[in-house]
Write a protein that holds these residues in place. Structure first.
Motif, PDB file in Angstrom:
ATOM      1  N   HIS A  21      15.733  32.031  66.607  1.00 30.40           N
ATOM      2  CA  HIS A  21      16.512  31.357  65.557  1.00 30.40           C
ATOM      3  C   HIS A  21      15.618  30.949  64.382  1.00 30.40           C
ATOM      4  O   HIS A  21      16.062  30.938  63.238  1.00 30.40           O
ATOM      5  CB  HIS A  21      17.219  30.117  66.109  1.00 30.40           C
ATOM      6  CG  HIS A  21      18.452  30.415  66.906  1.00 30.40           C
ATOM      7  ND1 HIS A  21      19.514  31.158  66.424  1.00 30.40           N
ATOM      8  CD2 HIS A  21      18.800  30.033  68.158  1.00 30.40           C
ATOM      9  CE1 HIS A  21      20.454  31.229  67.346  1.00 30.40           C
ATOM     10  NE2 HIS A  21      20.041  30.555  68.419  1.00 30.40           N
ATOM     11  N   THR A  22      14.358  30.627  64.647  1.00 27.14           N
ATOM     12  CA  THR A  22      13.476  30.243  63.539  1.00 27.14           C
ATOM     13  C   THR A  22      13.251  31.435  62.604  1.00 27.14           C
ATOM     14  O   THR A  22      13.085  31.250  61.396  1.00 27.14           O
ATOM     15  CB  THR A  22      12.112  29.681  64.014  1.00 27.14           C
ATOM     16  OG1 THR A  22      11.260  30.716  64.484  1.00 27.14           O
ATOM     17  CG2 THR A  22      12.279  28.582  65.047  1.00 27.14           C
ATOM     18  N   TYR A  23      13.273  32.647  63.149  1.00 27.38           N
ATOM     19  CA  TYR A  23      13.151  33.824  62.295  1.00 27.38           C
ATOM     20  C   TYR A  23      14.455  34.116  61.559  1.00 27.38           C
ATOM     21  O   TYR A  23      14.441  34.634  60.441  1.00 27.38           O
ATOM     22  CB  TYR A  23      12.640  35.035  63.089  1.00 27.38           C
ATOM     23  CG  TYR A  23      11.140  35.074  63.049  1.00 27.38           C
ATOM     24  CD1 TYR A  23      10.460  35.774  62.064  1.00 27.38           C
ATOM     25  CD2 TYR A  23      10.383  34.336  63.956  1.00 27.38           C
ATOM     26  CE1 TYR A  23       9.074  35.767  61.987  1.00 27.38           C
ATOM     27  CE2 TYR A  23       9.004  34.318  63.894  1.00 27.38           C
ATOM     28  CZ  TYR A  23       8.359  35.034  62.902  1.00 27.38           C
ATOM     29  OH  TYR A  23       6.989  35.012  62.825  1.00 27.38           O
ATOM     30  N   GLN A  24      15.577  33.770  62.154  1.00 21.46           N
ATOM     31  CA  GLN A  24      16.831  33.863  61.410  1.00 21.46           C
ATOM     32  C   GLN A  24      16.771  32.936  60.197  1.00 21.46           C
ATOM     33  O   GLN A  24      17.245  33.284  59.115  1.00 21.46           O
ATOM     34  CB  GLN A  24      18.016  33.494  62.302  1.00 21.46           C
ATOM     35  CG  GLN A  24      18.318  34.513  63.366  1.00 21.46           C
ATOM     36  CD  GLN A  24      19.379  34.052  64.328  1.00 21.46           C
ATOM     37  OE1 GLN A  24      19.480  32.869  64.658  1.00 21.46           O
ATOM     38  NE2 GLN A  24      20.188  34.991  64.797  1.00 21.46           N
ATOM     39  N   SER A  25      16.168  31.775  60.374  1.00 20.83           N
ATOM     40  CA  SER A  25      15.984  30.836  59.273  1.00 20.83           C
ATOM     41  C   SER A  25      15.146  31.457  58.164  1.00 20.83           C
ATOM     42  O   SER A  25      15.443  31.297  56.979  1.00 20.83           O
ATOM     43  CB  SER A  25      15.314  29.554  59.789  1.00 20.83           C
ATOM     44  OG  SER A  25      14.925  28.711  58.724  1.00 20.83           O
ATOM     45  N   LEU A  26      14.096  32.184  58.543  1.00 20.78           N
ATOM     46  CA  LEU A  26      13.238  32.847  57.551  1.00 20.78           C
ATOM     47  C   LEU A  26      13.989  33.955  56.818  1.00 20.78           C
ATOM     48  O   LEU A  26      13.788  34.167  55.627  1.00 20.78           O
ATOM     49  CB  LEU A  26      11.996  33.436  58.219  1.00 20.78           C
ATOM     50  CG  LEU A  26      10.985  32.450  58.780  1.00 20.78           C
ATOM     51  CD1 LEU A  26       9.869  33.199  59.488  1.00 20.78           C
ATOM     52  CD2 LEU A  26      10.425  31.555  57.694  1.00 20.78           C
TER      53      LEU A  26
END
Length: 149
Positions: free
Chosen positions: A90-95
């Motif tokens: 999910h943190t990469y979805q944020s990026l």
């Protein structure tokens, strides 16, 4: 913290500022919980029964809420590790999404968690399946697959 994670952190605090700031507030509320750095993110192991990611802040529960140990041959510690990989995705979805993360991933994921039918994997939903894929890609570790939680 390793210098190689600096671009990740800068992007979270610029392009992903909305969710990262919300994550910082949750982090400060949970400051007495156990924390660790995880590949540039800050992971908090809290006592709430759900996991969530907001920007570079990851919050992991002590165990999956509806995990059925009779159905899967996984120990609680492995489930927590897989949840960590999933939430890191999910943190990469944020990026990728930046300010669109909350309406494209966050809100639909919460709604999905409330309306999914028993026996249907939470991780079969588009945003959750995508987080599994990204988590596995950027950590090289196994994520939640379609485990029924």
């Amino acid at each position: 913290m390793k210098i190689k994670y600096l671009p990740y952190i800068i992007l979270q605090w610029t392009w992903g500022i909305i969710q990262t700031f919300a994550g910082l507030i949750m982090f400060l509320i949970s400051v007495r919980e156990k924390h660790t750095f995880y590949k540039g993110a800050i992971a908090t192991f809290w006592k709430r029964p759900f996991g969530i990611s907001l920007g570079m802040f990851i919050f992991i529960p002590p165990k999956a809420r509806f995990y059925n140990p009779d159905k899967y041959d996984l120990k609680a510690e492995e489930i927590r590790e897989r949840l960590l990989v999933h939430e890191y995705g999910h943190t990469y979805q944020s990026l990728i999404l930046g300010p669109l993360f909350i309406p494209v991933v966050g809100i639909p994921s919460v709604i999905w968690g409330m309306v999914k039918k028993p026996g249907q994997s939470y991780f079969s939903f588009y945003s959750e399946n995508w987080a599994n894929h990204l988590g596995e890609k950027f950590t090289g570790r196994k994520s939640m697959e379609n485990i029924d939680v």
